[in-house]
Scaffold this motif. Structure first.
Motif, mmCIF file in Angstrom:
data_model
loop_
_atom_site.group_PDB
_atom_site.id
_atom_site.type_symbol
_atom_site.label_atom_id
_atom_site.label_comp_id
_atom_site.label_asym_id
_atom_site.label_seq_id
_atom_site.Cartn_x
_atom_site.Cartn_y
_atom_site.Cartn_z
ATOM 1 N N LYS A 1 4.910 1.909 -1.443
ATOM 2 C CA LYS A 1 4.391 1.198 -0.270
ATOM 3 C C LYS A 1 4.358 -0.315 -0.520
ATOM 4 O O LYS A 1 4.635 -1.109 0.384
ATOM 5 N N SER B 1 2.944 9.252 1.622
ATOM 6 C CA SER B 1 3.254 7.859 1.273
ATOM 7 C C SER B 1 4.433 7.345 2.086
ATOM 8 O O SER B 1 4.431 6.190 2.529
ATOM 9 N N GLU C 1 3.266 6.501 5.497
ATOM 10 C CA GLU C 1 2.434 5.300 5.500
ATOM 11 C C GLU C 1 3.250 4.019 5.425
ATOM 12 O O GLU C 1 2.757 2.956 5.800
#
Length: 277
Positions: A207, A231, A234
């Motif tokens: 990220k 993840s 996100e």
């Protein structure tokens, strides 16, 4: 709650507690790798599971908080020590890379790349694969991978925001591990698509790298605990995920071969709306 229980509640596997240093440790989801870390100062401490946490969680002893004078003093002293450790790790990483030879390695062979060569460092009679880690093109540390696939970083090095890029000046592609990156590169070459593949070393750090680079496509691991997919979501970027729980792109590549996986990846990229060349 005592510090040990706090660490275990975040998935870390501890065998004793060391004072005033970031200590790599296995986690429940990656028991064979040092995929977690902790730092304990007595009245304050931090834990981080790289697979599930973007930043460390903070623990305080009973009656303590960030505003406690003794806590602030310990943190300041520890931060000074950490900066020194980071600089030492950077220098040691450079020294280690200068000692490596470009050669084959059993880990690469186990991942389907028997002829591939990497930076191999001989230490104590063992050959260790060394993956350099960079921030803004500056070396900050390395990842070590042994014959069995166990991974660890240099003590004190900076890992947040660090990556290794296989750059062919094309579409940015983000993945966790080095073997996955090798598989993605082989498939991109087979499809004659230019790429810039970023090895991010963990789901949480992916990220960070996506935020730094901006645009791109994510190759997620299909972890049993769903951390890889969470993840990827996100990041807000389009992503590919294996249909098989427990598999990553390298697993599928070894199972299905380059032609099929190159077609699957090309289709996913075309459906993402990203511009490919």
């Amino acid at each position: 709650m005592i510090f040990e229980d706090f660490a275990r509640s975040h998935g870390l596997i501890l065998s004793g507690v060391q004072l005033d240093r970031w200590v790599p440790t296995p986690t429940e989801d990656h028991p064979r790798s040092s995929n977690g870390r902790y730092k304990y100062l007595g009245n304050v401490g931090w834990v981080q599971n790289w697979a599930t946490m973007e930043k460390p969680a903070t623990w305080f002893a009973d009656g303590k908080s960030m505003s406690s004078p003794d806590v602030r003093q310990k943190i300041e002293l520890s931060n000074n020590k950490a900066r020194e450790a980071s600089e030492n790790a950077r220098k040691r990483a450079g020294w280690i890379l200068h000692q490596t030879e470009l050669k084959t390695h059993p880990y690469l062979a186990s991942k389907g790349f028997a002829e591939a060569k990497g930076n191999v460092w001989e230490k104590d009679g063992k050959e260790i694969l060394v993956i350099p880690m960079y921030i803004d093109m500056h070396l900050v540390g390395v990842q070590f991978i042994d014959h069995e696939g166990n991974k660890k970083f240099l003590h004190g090095q900076t890992t947040k925001g660090a990556s290794f890029c296989m750059n062919a000046k094309g579409i940015p592609i983000f993945c966790e591990g080095y073997a996955t990156a090798l598989s993605v590169r082989e498939c991109m070459k087979a499809s004659n698509i230019r790429y810039s593949i970023y090895v991010c070393f963990s789901a949480s750090n992916m990220k960070n790298i996506v935020r730094i680079v901006g645009n791109g496509f994510v190759i997620a691991d299909n972890d049993p605990n769903c951390i890889g997919e969470m993840s990827a979501k996100e990041t807000g970027k389009p992503y590919w995920l294996s249909k098989t729980i427990g598999n990553d792109f390298n697993d599928d590549h070894r199972l299905h071969g380059t032609f099929k996986m190159s077609q699957i990846l090309k289709k996913a990229l075309l459906n993402s709306g990203l511009r490919i060349t």
